[in-house]
Design a protein around this motif. Structure first.
Motif, short mmCIF file in Angstrom:
data_model
loop_
_atom_site.label_atom_id
_atom_site.label_comp_id
_atom_site.label_asym_id
_atom_site.label_seq_id
_atom_site.Cartn_x
_atom_site.Cartn_y
_atom_site.Cartn_z
N ASP A 26 -37.94 88.64 -43.91
CA ASP A 26 -38.69 89.79 -43.42
C ASP A 26 -37.91 91.06 -43.72
O ASP A 26 -36.97 91.03 -44.52
N LEU A 27 -38.26 92.15 -43.08
CA LEU A 27 -37.63 93.44 -43.34
C LEU A 27 -36.12 93.40 -43.14
O LEU A 27 -35.38 94.08 -43.85
N THR A 28 -35.65 92.59 -42.21
CA THR A 28 -34.21 92.56 -41.92
C THR A 28 -33.42 91.63 -42.83
O THR A 28 -32.20 91.72 -42.89
N THR A 29 -34.11 90.74 -43.57
CA THR A 29 -33.38 89.79 -44.42
C THR A 29 -33.75 89.85 -45.90
O THR A 29 -33.11 89.20 -46.72
N VAL A 32 -31.15 90.24 -48.72
CA VAL A 32 -30.39 89.06 -49.14
C VAL A 32 -31.09 88.42 -50.34
O VAL A 32 -30.45 88.03 -51.32
N VAL A 33 -32.41 88.32 -50.26
CA VAL A 33 -33.20 87.74 -51.34
C VAL A 33 -33.06 88.61 -52.60
O VAL A 33 -32.76 88.11 -53.69
N ARG A 34 -33.27 89.91 -52.44
CA ARG A 34 -33.18 90.83 -53.59
C ARG A 34 -31.81 90.76 -54.26
O ARG A 34 -31.71 90.68 -55.48
N GLU A 35 -30.77 90.82 -53.46
CA GLU A 35 -29.42 90.82 -54.01
C GLU A 35 -29.09 89.51 -54.72
O GLU A 35 -28.54 89.51 -55.82
N SER A 36 -29.45 88.40 -54.12
CA SER A 36 -29.10 87.11 -54.73
C SER A 36 -29.88 86.88 -56.03
O SER A 36 -29.31 86.38 -57.00
N LEU A 37 -31.16 87.27 -56.07
CA LEU A 37 -31.93 87.10 -57.29
C LEU A 37 -31.46 88.07 -58.37
O LEU A 37 -31.39 87.72 -59.55
N GLY A 38 -31.09 89.28 -57.97
CA GLY A 38 -30.52 90.23 -58.92
C GLY A 38 -29.19 89.75 -59.48
O GLY A 38 -28.90 89.91 -60.67
N GLN A 39 -28.37 89.13 -58.63
CA GLN A 39 -27.09 88.59 -59.08
C GLN A 39 -27.28 87.48 -60.09
O GLN A 39 -26.50 87.36 -61.04
N GLY A 62 -40.91 90.16 -48.06
CA GLY A 62 -40.36 89.05 -48.82
C GLY A 62 -41.13 88.86 -50.12
O GLY A 62 -40.53 88.67 -51.18
N LEU A 63 -42.46 88.92 -50.04
CA LEU A 63 -43.27 88.82 -51.25
C LEU A 63 -42.89 89.93 -52.22
O LEU A 63 -42.75 89.69 -53.42
N ASN A 64 -42.70 91.13 -51.72
CA ASN A 64 -42.32 92.25 -52.57
C ASN A 64 -40.98 91.98 -53.26
O ASN A 64 -40.81 92.29 -54.44
N ALA A 65 -40.03 91.41 -52.55
CA ALA A 65 -38.73 91.06 -53.15
C ALA A 65 -38.92 90.04 -54.27
O ALA A 65 -38.30 90.17 -55.34
N PHE A 66 -39.77 89.05 -54.05
CA PHE A 66 -40.03 88.05 -55.09
C PHE A 66 -40.75 88.66 -56.29
O PHE A 66 -40.46 88.33 -57.44
N TRP A 71 -40.58 90.39 -61.90
CA TRP A 71 -40.72 91.40 -62.92
C TRP A 71 -39.40 91.56 -63.69
O TRP A 71 -39.39 91.55 -64.92
N ALA A 72 -38.28 91.70 -62.96
CA ALA A 72 -36.98 91.88 -63.59
C ALA A 72 -36.60 90.67 -64.45
O ALA A 72 -36.05 90.81 -65.55
N THR A 73 -36.92 89.48 -63.96
CA THR A 73 -36.63 88.27 -64.73
C THR A 73 -37.46 88.22 -65.99
O THR A 73 -36.98 87.85 -67.06
#
Length: 141
Positions: A26-29, A32-39, A62-66, A71-73
């Motif tokens: 959610d908004l608070t986590t 973590v998803v964005r950073e790990s996928l970017g890494q 969370g959907l937005n992070a995915f 897109w970046a991938t």
């Protein structure tokens, strides 16, 4: 009120990674998803599989992070797939037209019971053109 927790495990094999998430996204986590996928991308990973089996909640942040990671991938020449999403995430993904992120899920929602599917060649229930709204004059006081 307890603080939502998200645990992340990453397993790499050559240019492929399996990310396993557990907990709430959610908004608070979501960072973590964005950073790990970017890494993953910064580390040269081009195929990312995200296992959501033990995710208990995922909202639109969370959907937005995915979507951002997908897109970046794609720009980097890779792919991102979500596996075993919780039902709510599968639904909002389908409703927003992003079912291609989901591995093993149909691309569309089943029709609602109150809205049976149209027969082939039947006219649409919706007008092809929506009339433009017009201003209604009001009386001054």
């Amino acid at each position: 009120m307890p603080i939502p927790q998200l645990t992340l495990y990453r397993h790499d094999r050559h240019s492929r990674a399996l990310i396993t998430l557990a907990g709430e996204i959610d908004l608070t986590t979501e960072h973590v998803v964005r950073e790990s996928l970017g890494q993953c991308l910064r580390d040269g990973i081009r195929t990312i599989d995200v296992d959501l089996t033990t995710v208990t909640f995922c909202d639109v942040t969370g959907l937005n992070a995915f979507l951002h990671a997908s897109w970046a991938t794609g720009v980097a020449g890779g792919s991102l797939r979500l596996h075993h999403p919780p039902p709510a995430l599968a639904r909002i993904t389908a409703l927003t037209g992003n079912s291609t992120l989901l591995h093993g899920y149909p691309g569309a929602l089943p029709p609602r019971p109150s809205s049976p599917p149209l027969a082939p060649g039947a006219p649409s229930r919706w007008p092809s053109r929506v009339p433009r709204a017009t201003a209604i004059p009001t009386r001054g006081n």
